[in-house]
Design a protein around this motif. Structure first.
Motif, mmCIF file in Angstrom:
data_model
loop_
_atom_site.group_PDB
_atom_site.id
_atom_site.type_symbol
_atom_site.label_atom_id
_atom_site.label_comp_id
_atom_site.label_asym_id
_atom_site.label_seq_id
_atom_site.Cartn_x
_atom_site.Cartn_y
_atom_site.Cartn_z
ATOM 1 N N VAL A 121 0.882 -1.157 0.000
ATOM 2 C CA VAL A 121 0.000 0.000 0.000
ATOM 3 C C VAL A 121 0.921 1.208 0.000
ATOM 4 C CG1 VAL A 121 -1.725 1.277 1.308
ATOM 5 C CG2 VAL A 121 -1.783 -1.217 1.274
ATOM 6 N N THR A 122 0.627 2.208 -0.870
ATOM 7 C CA THR A 122 1.514 3.359 -0.993
ATOM 8 C C THR A 122 0.787 4.654 -0.650
ATOM 9 O OG1 THR A 122 0.980 3.670 -3.345
ATOM 10 C CG2 THR A 122 2.851 2.243 -2.813
ATOM 11 N N GLY A 123 1.549 5.600 -0.176
ATOM 12 C CA GLY A 123 1.066 6.956 0.065
ATOM 13 C C GLY A 123 2.156 7.941 -0.306
ATOM 14 N N ASP A 124 1.788 8.973 -1.056
ATOM 15 C CA ASP A 124 2.757 9.972 -1.508
ATOM 16 C C ASP A 124 2.204 11.381 -1.294
ATOM 17 O OD1 ASP A 124 4.929 8.345 -2.907
ATOM 18 O OD2 ASP A 124 3.133 7.611 -3.922
ATOM 19 N N VAL A 125 3.093 12.304 -0.983
ATOM 20 C CA VAL A 125 2.756 13.718 -0.844
ATOM 21 C C VAL A 125 3.775 14.494 -1.661
ATOM 22 C CG1 VAL A 125 2.609 15.673 0.742
ATOM 23 C CG2 VAL A 125 1.792 13.439 1.457
ATOM 24 N N GLY A 126 3.289 15.424 -2.489
ATOM 25 C CA GLY A 126 4.177 16.279 -3.268
ATOM 26 C C GLY A 126 3.835 17.738 -3.037
ATOM 27 N N LEU A 127 4.839 18.530 -2.706
ATOM 28 C CA LEU A 127 4.660 19.963 -2.488
ATOM 29 C C LEU A 127 5.472 20.688 -3.542
ATOM 30 C CD1 LEU A 127 5.092 19.975 1.384
ATOM 31 C CD2 LEU A 127 2.952 19.963 0.082
ATOM 32 N N GLY A 128 4.770 21.403 -4.441
ATOM 33 C CA GLY A 128 5.444 22.060 -5.541
ATOM 34 C C GLY A 128 5.266 23.557 -5.549
ATOM 35 N N SER A 129 6.032 24.203 -6.410
ATOM 36 C CA SER A 129 5.946 25.653 -6.543
ATOM 37 C C SER A 129 4.662 26.084 -7.243
ATOM 38 C CB SER A 129 7.171 26.178 -7.308
ATOM 39 O OG SER A 129 7.278 25.560 -8.571
ATOM 40 N N GLU A 130 4.051 25.201 -8.036
ATOM 41 C CA GLU A 130 2.819 25.523 -8.756
ATOM 42 C C GLU A 130 1.655 24.593 -8.416
ATOM 43 O OE1 GLU A 130 2.463 28.189 -10.835
ATOM 44 O OE2 GLU A 130 4.516 28.733 -10.288
ATOM 45 N N SER A 131 1.928 23.511 -7.688
ATOM 46 C CA SER A 131 0.866 22.554 -7.361
ATOM 47 C C SER A 131 1.272 21.708 -6.165
ATOM 48 C CB SER A 131 0.576 21.644 -8.560
ATOM 49 O OG SER A 131 1.691 20.816 -8.813
ATOM 50 N N SER A 132 0.288 21.072 -5.567
ATOM 51 C CA SER A 132 0.535 20.076 -4.522
ATOM 52 C C SER A 132 -0.308 18.849 -4.836
ATOM 53 C CB SER A 132 0.217 20.634 -3.138
ATOM 54 O OG SER A 132 -1.138 21.005 -3.054
ATOM 55 N N GLU A 133 0.110 17.701 -4.285
ATOM 56 C CA GLU A 133 -0.550 16.446 -4.641
ATOM 57 C C GLU A 133 -0.538 15.476 -3.464
ATOM 58 O OE1 GLU A 133 0.148 14.476 -8.587
ATOM 59 O OE2 GLU A 133 1.209 13.051 -7.322
#
Length: 182
Positions: free
Chosen positions: A161-173
Motif C-alpha cells: 500500500v503506498t502513500g505519496d505527498v508532493g509539495l510544488g511551486s505551482e501545485s501540490s498532490e
C-alpha cells in the motif's frame, strides 16, 4: 595471530560482498494510485494514475505513468516516459536520478510538453516499510519544482500500500494506492 588475520580477512570479504550486493529496493513494479491535485489558480482535480518501472539492468531502469484527472472547470491527462539510473546507498536503500518527457493535455485550455529532471533516495527503514524522498523539476507550462515523499507498507512479499505527498511551486498532490513488484 593467524586466527586474527583470518577473522579480519573474513570480515573484509563479507563487508565487500555486502557492498556489492544488489539493493533490496526493486525498480520493476506496476501500481495504481488515486490522486488529488491542487493547482495554483484554484483548480482542484482528482483521478487515477497508472505507473510503473522496469529495471533494464543492474543500473538503469525505464519508467512511465499515465494519469487522468478531472475537476471543477479543469482537468487533464498526463503521459510521462523516461529513463533512470540507480546505485546502491547502503544495504537497504538506493539513490536514483531520472530524465523523463511528459505531455499534459488540458481539458480546458492549451496543452504543453516538457522534461522532468528528478533525483531521490528510496530505502527500507523496517523489513516491510519503505520510504522515498525526491526532488523533481518539471519544465512544462511555467515550470514546477516538486519536493515529494512517500511510504510503502509491504503487507505481502510483492504487494504494498503506498502513500505519496508532493509539495510544488505551482501545485501540490496527495496520492494513495497499491503497488506490485515483479
Amino acid at each position: 595471530m593467524k586466527k586474527i588475520s583470518l577473522a579480519i580477512a573474513a570480515v573484509s570479504l563479507f563487508a565487500s560482498a555486502s557492498v556489492m550486493a544488489r539493493s533490496a529496493v526493486s525498480y520493476t513494479y506496476a501500481g495504481v494510485q488515486f490522486i488529488n491535485q491542487d493547482l495554483d489558480g484554484g483548480c482542484n482535480q482528482d483521478g487515477v494514475r497508472l505507473g510503473g518501472s522496469l529495471e533494464l539492468n543492474s543500473d538503469f531502469f525505464a519508467l512511465g505513468s499515465y494519469s487522468d484527472v478531472s475537476g471543477n472547470g479543469c482537468g487533464s491527462e498526463n503521459l510521462k516516459m523516461g529513463i533512470g539510473y540507480h546505485t546502491l546507498f547502503g544495504a537497504d536503500s538506493s539513490l536514483y536520478g531520472a530524465l523523463s518527457a511528459e505531455n499534459i493535455s488540458v481539458d480546458y485550455g492549451n496543452s504543453d510538453s516538457g522534461l522532468i529532471v528528478a533525483a531521490g533516495l528510496r530505502g527500507f527503514i523496517e523489513n516491510n516499510v519503505e520510504l522515498k524522498v525526491e526532488l523533481a523539476h518539471h519544465t512544462a507550462f511555467d515550470g514546477n519544482t516538486v519536493l515529494s515523499g512517500g511510504i510503502a507498507y509491504w503487507f505481502a512479499p510483492t504487494f504494498s500500500v503506498t502513500g505519496d505527498v508532493g509539495l510544488g511551486s505551482e501545485s501540490s498532490e496527495l496520492a494513495l494506492g497499491l503497488r506490485m513488484n515483479f
